[in-house]
Design a protein around this motif. Structure first.
Motif, mmCIF file in Angstrom:
data_model
loop_
_atom_site.group_PDB
_atom_site.id
_atom_site.type_symbol
_atom_site.label_atom_id
_atom_site.label_comp_id
_atom_site.label_asym_id
_atom_site.label_seq_id
_atom_site.Cartn_x
_atom_site.Cartn_y
_atom_site.Cartn_z
ATOM 1 N N ILE A 1 0.868 -1.174 0.000
ATOM 2 C CA ILE A 1 0.000 0.000 0.000
ATOM 3 C C ILE A 1 0.903 1.222 0.000
ATOM 4 N N LEU A 2 0.386 2.306 -0.528
ATOM 5 C CA LEU A 2 1.092 3.573 -0.499
ATOM 6 C C LEU A 2 0.419 4.464 0.534
ATOM 7 N N VAL A 3 1.237 5.056 1.372
ATOM 8 C CA VAL A 3 0.771 5.985 2.396
ATOM 9 C C VAL A 3 1.547 7.270 2.167
ATOM 10 N N GLY A 4 0.903 8.217 1.523
ATOM 11 C CA GLY A 4 1.620 9.412 1.115
ATOM 12 C C GLY A 4 2.702 9.008 0.134
ATOM 13 N N LYS A 5 3.934 9.345 0.457
ATOM 14 C CA LYS A 5 5.060 9.002 -0.409
ATOM 15 C C LYS A 5 5.844 7.800 0.122
ATOM 16 N N TYR A 6 5.196 7.005 0.937
ATOM 17 C CA TYR A 6 5.843 5.825 1.526
ATOM 18 C C TYR A 6 5.142 4.555 1.062
ATOM 19 N N GLU A 7 5.938 3.525 0.847
ATOM 20 C CA GLU A 7 5.409 2.217 0.488
ATOM 21 C C GLU A 7 5.530 1.297 1.690
ATOM 22 N N ILE A 8 4.444 0.613 1.988
ATOM 23 C CA ILE A 8 4.431 -0.372 3.060
ATOM 24 C C ILE A 8 4.140 -1.728 2.419
ATOM 25 N N ARG A 9 5.045 -2.674 2.628
ATOM 26 C CA ARG A 9 4.833 -4.035 2.135
ATOM 27 C C ARG A 9 4.398 -4.913 3.289
ATOM 28 N N TYR A 10 3.441 -5.781 2.989
ATOM 29 C CA TYR A 10 2.927 -6.666 4.021
ATOM 30 C C TYR A 10 2.585 -8.019 3.421
ATOM 31 N N GLU A 11 2.499 -9.018 4.292
ATOM 32 C CA GLU A 11 2.174 -10.367 3.858
ATOM 33 C C GLU A 11 0.978 -10.878 4.647
ATOM 34 N N ILE A 12 0.055 -11.501 3.926
ATOM 35 C CA ILE A 12 -1.096 -12.134 4.568
ATOM 36 C C ILE A 12 -0.767 -13.610 4.705
ATOM 37 N N SER A 13 -0.809 -14.091 5.931
ATOM 38 C CA SER A 13 -0.529 -15.502 6.203
ATOM 39 C C SER A 13 -1.567 -15.996 7.206
ATOM 40 N N GLY A 14 -2.519 -16.791 6.706
ATOM 41 C CA GLY A 14 -3.605 -17.248 7.572
ATOM 42 C C GLY A 14 -4.430 -16.063 8.037
ATOM 43 N N SER A 15 -4.565 -15.920 9.346
ATOM 44 C CA SER A 15 -5.336 -14.803 9.894
ATOM 45 C C SER A 15 -4.434 -13.696 10.442
ATOM 46 N N THR A 16 -3.184 -13.673 9.965
ATOM 47 C CA THR A 16 -2.223 -12.669 10.430
ATOM 48 C C THR A 16 -1.682 -11.865 9.252
ATOM 49 N N ILE A 17 -1.536 -10.576 9.465
ATOM 50 C CA ILE A 17 -0.897 -9.685 8.501
ATOM 51 C C ILE A 17 0.451 -9.288 9.098
ATOM 52 N N TYR A 18 1.511 -9.548 8.355
ATOM 53 C CA TYR A 18 2.861 -9.185 8.787
ATOM 54 C C TYR A 18 3.304 -7.967 7.997
ATOM 55 N N VAL A 19 3.596 -6.883 8.685
ATOM 56 C CA VAL A 19 4.162 -5.708 8.040
ATOM 57 C C VAL A 19 5.639 -6.027 7.855
ATOM 58 N N LEU A 20 6.072 -6.078 6.592
ATOM 59 C CA LEU A 20 7.421 -6.537 6.274
ATOM 60 C C LEU A 20 8.450 -5.420 6.222
ATOM 61 N N ARG A 21 8.150 -4.369 5.459
ATOM 62 C CA ARG A 21 9.112 -3.280 5.258
ATOM 63 C C ARG A 21 8.356 -2.008 4.926
ATOM 64 N N LEU A 22 9.012 -0.876 5.054
ATOM 65 C CA LEU A 22 8.479 0.386 4.572
ATOM 66 C C LEU A 22 9.623 1.321 4.241
ATOM 67 N N TRP A 23 9.384 2.174 3.254
ATOM 68 C CA TRP A 23 10.407 3.131 2.835
ATOM 69 C C TRP A 23 9.769 4.220 1.986
ATOM 70 N N HIS A 24 10.514 5.302 1.815
ATOM 71 C CA HIS A 24 10.085 6.400 0.959
ATOM 72 C C HIS A 24 10.189 5.943 -0.482
ATOM 73 N N THR A 25 9.234 6.319 -1.303
ATOM 74 C CA THR A 25 9.207 5.843 -2.692
ATOM 75 C C THR A 25 10.372 6.387 -3.520
ATOM 76 N N ARG A 26 11.057 7.407 -3.057
ATOM 77 C CA ARG A 26 12.212 7.914 -3.795
ATOM 78 C C ARG A 26 13.497 7.168 -3.476
ATOM 79 N N GLU A 27 13.431 6.289 -2.451
ATOM 80 C CA GLU A 27 14.606 5.480 -2.137
ATOM 81 C C GLU A 27 14.799 4.438 -3.221
ATOM 82 N N ASP A 28 16.040 4.091 -3.461
ATOM 83 C CA ASP A 28 16.357 3.077 -4.455
ATOM 84 C C ASP A 28 16.227 1.703 -3.818
ATOM 85 N N ARG A 29 15.087 1.069 -4.012
ATOM 86 C CA ARG A 29 14.817 -0.259 -3.428
ATOM 87 C C ARG A 29 14.519 -1.257 -4.507
#
Length: 91
Positions: free
Chosen positions: A63-91
């Motif tokens: 998902i994008l939150v402003g200029k930040y990207e948040i990556r997450y994983e759905i596993s069963g009934s749990t959501i794991y927030v994996l990483r987040l960074w500014h979209t201008r970062e080289d990722r």
């Protein structure tokens, strides 16, 4: 659904705060607070984010939150927030 933050995602929040704080401590705290709260809406709408096919068969989304990207994983009934960074970062 339960939302859990990985150690890397927590480190990403700390890194963001450390980057912004020397310029404006209040803005740094507000940015971190906003990003930390953003995944809460995923408990009601877990598949709202774009699915990232390169992680198949895992269900990793972003998902994008402003200029930040948040990556997450759905596993069963749990959501794991994996990483987040500014979209201008080289990722």
């Amino acid at each position: 659904m339960d939302i859990r933050w990985t150690g890397k995602a927590i480190s990403d929040l700390a890194r963001l705060h450390d980057f912004l704080a020397p310029v404006n401590r209040r803005a740094a705290a507000e940015a971190v607070r906003g990003l930390a709260a953003a995944p809460s809406r995923l408990s009601q709408h877990p598949r709202i984010g774009e699915r990232l096919e390169e992680f198949d068969p895992r269900e990793v989304r972003r998902i994008l939150v402003g200029k930040y990207e948040i990556r997450y994983e759905i596993s069963g009934s749990t959501i794991y927030v994996l990483r987040l960074w500014h979209t201008r970062e080289d990722r």
